[in-house]
Design an enzyme around this catalytic site. Sequence first.
Site, PDB file in Angstrom:
ATOM      1  N   GLU A  37      -5.219  -4.752  10.523  1.00 41.40           N
ATOM      2  CA  GLU A  37      -4.187  -3.734  10.725  1.00 41.40           C
ATOM      3  C   GLU A  37      -4.426  -3.008  12.044  1.00 41.40           C
ATOM      4  O   GLU A  37      -5.213  -2.046  12.097  1.00 41.40           O
ATOM      5  CB  GLU A  37      -4.221  -2.708   9.580  1.00 41.40           C
ATOM      6  CG  GLU A  37      -3.931  -3.299   8.222  1.00 41.40           C
ATOM      7  CD  GLU A  37      -3.311  -2.265   7.281  1.00 41.40           C
ATOM      8  OE1 GLU A  37      -2.262  -2.583   6.709  1.00 41.40           O
ATOM      9  OE2 GLU A  37      -3.838  -1.150   7.161  1.00 41.40           O
ATOM     10  N   SER A  75       3.722  -2.184  10.189  1.00 47.74           N
ATOM     11  CA  SER A  75       5.169  -2.276  10.363  1.00 47.74           C
ATOM     12  C   SER A  75       5.745  -3.641  10.004  1.00 47.74           C
ATOM     13  O   SER A  75       6.732  -4.084  10.597  1.00 47.74           O
ATOM     14  CB  SER A  75       5.585  -1.867  11.792  1.00 47.74           C
ATOM     15  OG  SER A  75       5.184  -0.535  12.054  1.00 47.74           O
ATOM     16  N   HIS A 134      -9.395   1.541   4.957  1.00 45.93           N
ATOM     17  CA  HIS A 134      -8.117   1.680   5.663  1.00 45.93           C
ATOM     18  C   HIS A 134      -8.318   2.624   6.850  1.00 45.93           C
ATOM     19  O   HIS A 134      -9.086   3.580   6.767  1.00 45.93           O
ATOM     20  CB  HIS A 134      -7.045   2.230   4.712  1.00 45.93           C
ATOM     21  CG  HIS A 134      -5.672   2.130   5.296  1.00 45.93           C
ATOM     22  ND1 HIS A 134      -5.205   3.027   6.231  1.00 45.93           N
ATOM     23  CD2 HIS A 134      -4.680   1.227   5.113  1.00 45.93           C
ATOM     24  CE1 HIS A 134      -3.978   2.670   6.584  1.00 45.93           C
ATOM     25  NE2 HIS A 134      -3.641   1.579   5.930  1.00 45.93           N
ATOM     26  N   GLY A 184       2.848   2.287  10.770  1.00 42.99           N
ATOM     27  CA  GLY A 184       3.803   3.380  10.620  1.00 42.99           C
ATOM     28  C   GLY A 184       4.535   3.743  11.901  1.00 42.99           C
ATOM     29  O   GLY A 184       5.176   4.779  11.986  1.00 42.99           O
ATOM     30  N   GLU A 210      -6.613   4.945   7.955  1.00 44.40           N
ATOM     31  CA  GLU A 210      -6.347   6.359   7.646  1.00 44.40           C
ATOM     32  C   GLU A 210      -7.566   6.989   6.980  1.00 44.40           C
ATOM     33  O   GLU A 210      -7.874   8.154   7.214  1.00 44.40           O
ATOM     34  CB  GLU A 210      -5.093   6.465   6.759  1.00 44.40           C
ATOM     35  CG  GLU A 210      -3.826   6.198   7.561  1.00 44.40           C
ATOM     36  CD  GLU A 210      -2.684   5.572   6.768  1.00 44.40           C
ATOM     37  OE1 GLU A 210      -2.703   5.620   5.531  1.00 44.40           O
ATOM     38  OE2 GLU A 210      -1.768   5.017   7.416  1.00 44.40           O
ATOM     39  N   LYS A 263       0.145   4.253  -0.217  1.00 50.33           N
ATOM     40  CA  LYS A 263      -0.464   5.454   0.378  1.00 50.33           C
ATOM     41  C   LYS A 263      -0.212   6.646  -0.561  1.00 50.33           C
ATOM     42  O   LYS A 263      -0.217   6.466  -1.775  1.00 50.33           O
ATOM     43  CB  LYS A 263       0.055   5.676   1.796  1.00 50.33           C
ATOM     44  CG  LYS A 263      -0.092   4.393   2.640  1.00 50.33           C
ATOM     45  CD  LYS A 263       0.145   4.556   4.101  1.00 50.33           C
ATOM     46  CE  LYS A 263      -0.049   3.214   4.805  1.00 50.33           C
ATOM     47  NZ  LYS A 263       0.099   3.298   6.255  1.00 50.33           N
ATOM     48  N   ASN A 269       0.874  -1.181   0.000  1.00 49.89           N
ATOM     49  CA  ASN A 269       0.000   0.000   0.000  1.00 49.89           C
ATOM     50  C   ASN A 269       0.907   1.227   0.000  1.00 49.89           C
ATOM     51  O   ASN A 269       1.476   1.578   1.030  1.00 49.89           O
ATOM     52  CB  ASN A 269      -0.905  -0.031   1.243  1.00 49.89           C
ATOM     53  CG  ASN A 269      -1.738   1.227   1.376  1.00 49.89           C
ATOM     54  OD1 ASN A 269      -1.797   2.057   0.448  1.00 49.89           O
ATOM     55  ND2 ASN A 269      -2.381   1.390   2.524  1.00 49.89           N
TER      56      ASN A 269
HETATM   57  P1  13P Z   1       3.236   0.367   7.631  1.00 51.71           P
HETATM   58  O1  13P Z   1       3.703  -0.909   7.015  1.00 51.71           O
HETATM   59  O2  13P Z   1       3.979   1.575   7.147  1.00 51.71           O
HETATM   60  O3  13P Z   1       3.133   0.268   9.119  1.00 51.71           O
HETATM   61  O4  13P Z   1       1.735   0.602   7.096  1.00 51.71           O
HETATM   62  C1  13P Z   1       0.835  -0.439   7.205  1.00 51.71           C
HETATM   63  C2  13P Z   1      -0.396  -0.063   6.466  1.00 51.71           C
HETATM   64  O5  13P Z   1      -1.131   0.815   6.862  1.00 51.71           O
HETATM   65  C3  13P Z   1      -0.659  -0.765   5.196  1.00 51.71           C
HETATM   66  O6  13P Z   1      -1.932  -0.494   4.732  1.00 51.71           O
END
Ligand code: 13P
Length: 253
Positions: A166, A212, A94, A172, A96, A11, A9
């Site tokens: 997640e 992560s 997601h 992150g 976010e 982002k 992903n």
């Molecule tokens: P990270 O791998 O940067 O923690 O992000 C995970 C994520 O949100 C994937 O959709």
Amino acid sequence: MKKFLIAGNWKMNKTTQESEAFVRELKAKVKSNPEDVAVLVPFVDLHAVKNTLEGSGIKFGAQNVHFEPAGAFTGEVSVPMLKEIGVDYCVIGHSERREYFNETDETVNKKLKALLAADITPILCVGESLEIREKGEEQSFVGGQLVADFEGISAIDAAKIVIAYEPIWAIGTGKTATPEQAEDMCAFIRGVISGIYDQATGDAMLILYGGSMNAGNAKELLEKPDINGGLIGGASLKTEDFSIIAEAAASLK
Ligand code: 13P
């Protein structure tokens, strides 16, 4: 044989030129099971990524979609638009998007139905905040998300959905869930799906872990019986790290 999906992903990262260069490198590095690998990219990169991936077997997709097929929704992108490009996957719900863009279980449910009707595979994200985990309420929270998100979806359609667990506290942050924590929740999710539908649907569900995941910790997470892959943010932005994760999954098949 265990099924895997290793999905990156991106982002809000990578311009079109950067996406082309990345995908060209990735194609050379993913040696085994390219069909188990996907990149989920910004809308503006979709065409370039599709063309650059041509013939590689690696899949691609978007990170969001609107549930209406067309209309006065400034700034949005519809399922028919994604369908015409030929995306394989679309991320839905997601954390976010739930946190910053008012995505709710109700809109997630509508988006799932719109994607399923168009035969695009949704990657549905669920997961709890740190506050919920500290209260020990992660199962009831994620269970509630699943019941609401799958509302009115048939068993046949449900089986086409990929779920990504997640935990928000691991996204992150560099703070990965332990393999045991991730496995517990993925097994719990499988149980919820078996409860809503039936055992066969739960058993066949592709359930990913995200938060992560990186080249160093992927293998011990992917070895867990109920984890079918990863939804990877930061580590999916480097071809080296991402292809190591993809090879880790291939080695476990
Ligand atoms: P990270 O791998 O940067 O923690 O992000 C995970 C994520 O949100 C994937 O959709």
